[in-house]
Design a protein around this motif. Structure first.
Motif, short mmCIF file in Angstrom:
data_model
loop_
_atom_site.label_atom_id
_atom_site.label_comp_id
_atom_site.label_asym_id
_atom_site.label_seq_id
_atom_site.Cartn_x
_atom_site.Cartn_y
_atom_site.Cartn_z
N VAL A 41 11.70 -4.76 -3.91
CA VAL A 41 10.20 -3.54 -4.17
C VAL A 41 10.52 -3.32 -5.02
O VAL A 41 8.97 -3.09 -5.36
N ALA A 42 11.48 -2.84 -5.45
CA ALA A 42 11.83 -1.55 -6.26
C ALA A 42 11.11 -2.84 -7.69
O ALA A 42 10.31 -2.27 -8.61
N ALA A 43 10.92 -3.93 -7.43
CA ALA A 43 10.16 -4.51 -9.18
C ALA A 43 8.88 -4.76 -8.66
O ALA A 43 8.06 -4.55 -9.89
N LEU A 44 8.28 -4.87 -7.98
CA LEU A 44 7.06 -4.68 -7.25
C LEU A 44 6.71 -2.99 -7.69
O LEU A 44 4.97 -2.89 -8.01
N ASN A 45 7.39 -2.04 -7.49
CA ASN A 45 6.68 -0.83 -8.01
C ASN A 45 6.13 -0.54 -9.56
O ASN A 45 5.72 -0.38 -9.87
N ASP A 46 7.35 -1.22 -10.45
CA ASP A 46 7.82 -1.64 -11.68
C ASP A 46 6.12 -1.92 -12.17
O ASP A 46 5.79 -1.55 -13.48
N GLU A 47 6.11 -3.31 -11.39
CA GLU A 47 5.19 -5.05 -11.67
C GLU A 47 3.70 -3.32 -11.90
O GLU A 47 3.23 -3.98 -12.51
N ILE A 48 3.49 -3.22 -10.35
CA ILE A 48 2.38 -2.35 -10.80
C ILE A 48 2.26 -1.10 -11.45
O ILE A 48 0.61 -1.10 -12.04
N ALA A 49 3.32 -0.06 -11.74
CA ALA A 49 2.92 0.77 -12.95
C ALA A 49 2.85 0.07 -14.46
O ALA A 49 1.74 0.02 -14.71
#
Ligand SMILES: Cc1ncc(CO)c(N)n1
Length: 224
Positions: free
Chosen positions: A85-93
């Motif tokens: 989930v944290a990686a997806l947050n970075d990915e979206i940014a």
């Protein structure tokens, strides 16, 4: 030790479905990045569509997290999924920064039918009727296709253009590889204990994911 005297399910499947797996992980779009021949308009089209996909992927991963919390026999699974989930947050940014670099207006990207079909398939897996084993196996498959594809563009001998290397690193880096390996171990641990019916469903889901991934790469050509 695990896997020393019996076939590991995910390995068995990837051998059995090798051609479609190679279709998803060695697609002409990826080979074009790797040899530098990729058309940049294809790359931009992929970037815009994948941003839409990743946003839809978030609720799917949240559903996997919820299932782990309810059904998992190992608390450590939650930490792994939360890392996702944290990686997806970075990915979206990252998508937002990358898109502005390439002049892609994310707000005005129209999702293509192939993308909508894939998102709808993932949404179907958020149903409470789909158990944790199926959900975590699907999660592993989706992440692994990108990891294997983009890692291929960074291998020795690849001629990936400098401006595309950062994209390849996002999914092709060793940390992401390790994370996919952990997802695989969780999936295999669960599959080992699962009923025949669940194992059969998980294999069908894997095939659907591989087909959707091939279609997704095809979309970058803009001929659909
Ligand atoms: C289509 C697609 N598959 C997998 C991933 C990996 O997260 C992604 N970003 N997009």
């Amino acid at each position: 030790m695990e896997g020393t005297d019996r076939a590991v399910m995910t390995d068995t499947w990837l051998k059995k479905h090798r051609l479609i797996y190679l279709g998803a992980t060695r697609h002409p779009f990826i080979l074009g990045i790797r040899d530098g021949s990729v058309d940049l308009s294809s790359f931009k089209r992929w970037l815009g569509q994948d941003y839409i996909f990743v946003r839809a992927f978030v609720p799917f991963v949240a559903s996997v997290l919820l299932k782990a919390w309810k059904e998992s026999d190992d608390n450590a699974d939650i930490d792994v999924i939360l890392g996702g989930v944290a990686a997806l947050n970075d990915e979206i940014a990252w998508f937002k920064t990358e898109a502005s670099k390439w002049g892609v207006a994310l707000e005005s990207v129209v999702p293509q039918q192939i993308n909508l079909n894939y998102c709808r398939f993932l949404e179907s897996l958020t149903s409470p009727d789909v158990d944790y084993t199926q959900a975590i196996t699907a999660f592993w498959a989706v992440e692994t296709v990108y990891q294997e594809s983009f890692a291929h563009c960074l291998e020795e001998g690849s001629k990936t253009p400098e401006e595309l290397k950062q994209t390849c690193h996002r999914w092709g880096n060793d940390g992401f590889g390790q994370y996919c390996h952990t997802l695989k171990s969780i999936a295999d641990r669960r599959l080992e204990k699962a009923s025949k019916e669940v194992v059969a469903k998980a294999e069908l889901n894997l095939l659907s994911i591989l087909e959707h991934e091939v279609e997704f790469w095809n979309m970058s050509h803009g001929a659909v």
